[in-house]
Scaffold this active site. Structure first.
Site, PDB file in Angstrom:
ATOM      1  CG  HIS A  81      -6.033  -1.657   0.304  1.00  0.00           C
ATOM      2  ND1 HIS A  81      -5.209  -1.385  -0.753  1.00  0.00           N
ATOM      3  CD2 HIS A  81      -5.485  -1.025   1.380  1.00  0.00           C
ATOM      4  CE1 HIS A  81      -4.213  -0.611  -0.360  1.00  0.00           C
ATOM      5  NE2 HIS A  81      -4.355  -0.384   0.943  1.00  0.00           N
TER       6      HIS A  81
ATOM      7  CB  SER B   1      -0.974  -0.030   1.176  1.00  0.00           C
ATOM      8  OG  SER B   1      -1.943   0.982   1.077  1.00  0.00           O
TER       9      SER B   1
ATOM     10  CG  ASP C  20      -6.938  -2.133  -3.335  1.00  0.00           C
ATOM     11  OD1 ASP C  20      -7.468  -1.131  -2.815  1.00  0.00           O
ATOM     12  OD2 ASP C  20      -5.709  -2.314  -3.372  1.00  0.00           O
TER      13      ASP C  20
END
Length: 320
Positions: free
Chosen positions: A287, A162, A257
């Protein structure tokens, strides 16, 4: 969404309105969340570390600051191993290295490698580019002190999840000229665009009800971590004019995501500029799925893929 999220991910629904919080409230909420993520009870969700790996914390002094490093080292080897430097997610304003113990310990055991996870500084106290500077300076220091760490300076890779994927990607870009030579980078559902166009990708709209990354949190990241004085293109890998000269790259995305298309677009740009890159999108994954293996079954095949990718570049088999 582009599919149905695993049932268990509903308990991870982020209901905080991060955009509306004051800086002090953000810091308090972050500390509470990080304590939970670091607890033994949370390992039911975040995964149990590999028993063949020793996890220790140490400090590293860099110019003007001291950082904590979480080190994952296989117990049964005294030989010099490759070095993998890892960066957690959290939107640059949250997250902690401990949330990735499951992934990092298994990378250490199965690659094998010494995996060092960096507790980089966080916004709002330390907005971008400070987290990136922390990551890059740490990689340089570890490379320079390779003998002390008993790692191979010719076998170094970066991994990031991320926002940590943003950091890892930017380190690889910065290292092209004068930095340590990197053998590989693995970017896990990375944020690659923190400019005003960050919410214009189709996956943002299609996965807006994703339980683990609401769009409001993405907007909060831009508000908290990207100061008005900073050109956001300088921290957005997909916006770089030239992406040539990067190491072999694996990009892992999750179909459910909001950031999925940022990852795939970055892969397109890397291919255009000649980088050896592979993209894998896991269909029933949200995610954060690689830091929540207790809830998302796709975490295990994704982990195997990352291990195999890193092993192939850090322990290459000599050609006969």
């Amino acid at each position: 969404m582009r599919g149905k999220a695993p049932l268990g991910t509903r308990i991870l629904k982020d209901s905080l309105d991060w955009e509306a919080l004051t800086d002090d409230q953000v810091i308090a909420a972050r500390e509470k969340a990080n304590r939970l993520a670091s607890s033994r009870a949370a390992r039911i969700i975040t995964g149990f570390p590999d028993r063949g790996v020793r996890i220790e914390e140490t400090l590293i002094d860099l110019p003007g600051r001291r950082l904590t490093l979480r080190v994952h080292r296989p117990k049964d080897t005294g030989r010099r191993l490759p070095l993998v430097v890892s960066f957690h997610g959290g939107g640059f304003f949250a997250g902690t290295a401990a949330q990735n113990d499951w992934l990092n310990s298994h990378l250490a055991a199965r690659c094998p490698a010494v995996v060092v996870s960096v507790e980089y500084r966080l916004a709002p106290e330390h907005p971008l580019p400070r987290p990136v500077d922390d990551g890059y300076d740490t990689v340089v220091r570890l490379f320079d002190d390779a003998a002390q760490w008993n790692v191979d300076p010719a076998a170094v890779a970066v991994v990031g999840e991320s926002a940590g994927g943003t950091i890892a990607g930017l380190i690889a870009l910065r290292a092209r000229k004068d930095g340590p030579p990197l053998r590989a980078q693995a970017l896990i559902y990375p944020g690659t665009d923190w400019t005003e166009s960050m919410t214009e990708y189709p996956s943002i709209t299609e996965n807006a009800d994703n339980p683990t990354l609401p769009v409001s949190r993405l907007r909060a990241t831009r508000k908290l971590a990207v100061p008005p004085t900073l050109d956001p293109r300088s921290v957005s890998p997909v916006k770089f004019d030239n992406l040539a000269g990067l190491p072999p790259t694996l990009v892992v995305t999750a179909a459910l995501d909001p950031l999925a298309d940022q990852g795939s677009r970055y892969v397109e740009r890397l291919r255009e500029d000649g980088t050896d890159v592979r993209l894998t999108c896991y269909p029933r994954a949200t995610h954060t799925f690689l830091s929540t293996p207790g809830l998302v079954p796709a975490a295990r095949p994704a982990r195997r893929e990352i291990v195999a990718f890193l092993r192939s570049h850090l322990h290459p088999v000599p050609r006969s």
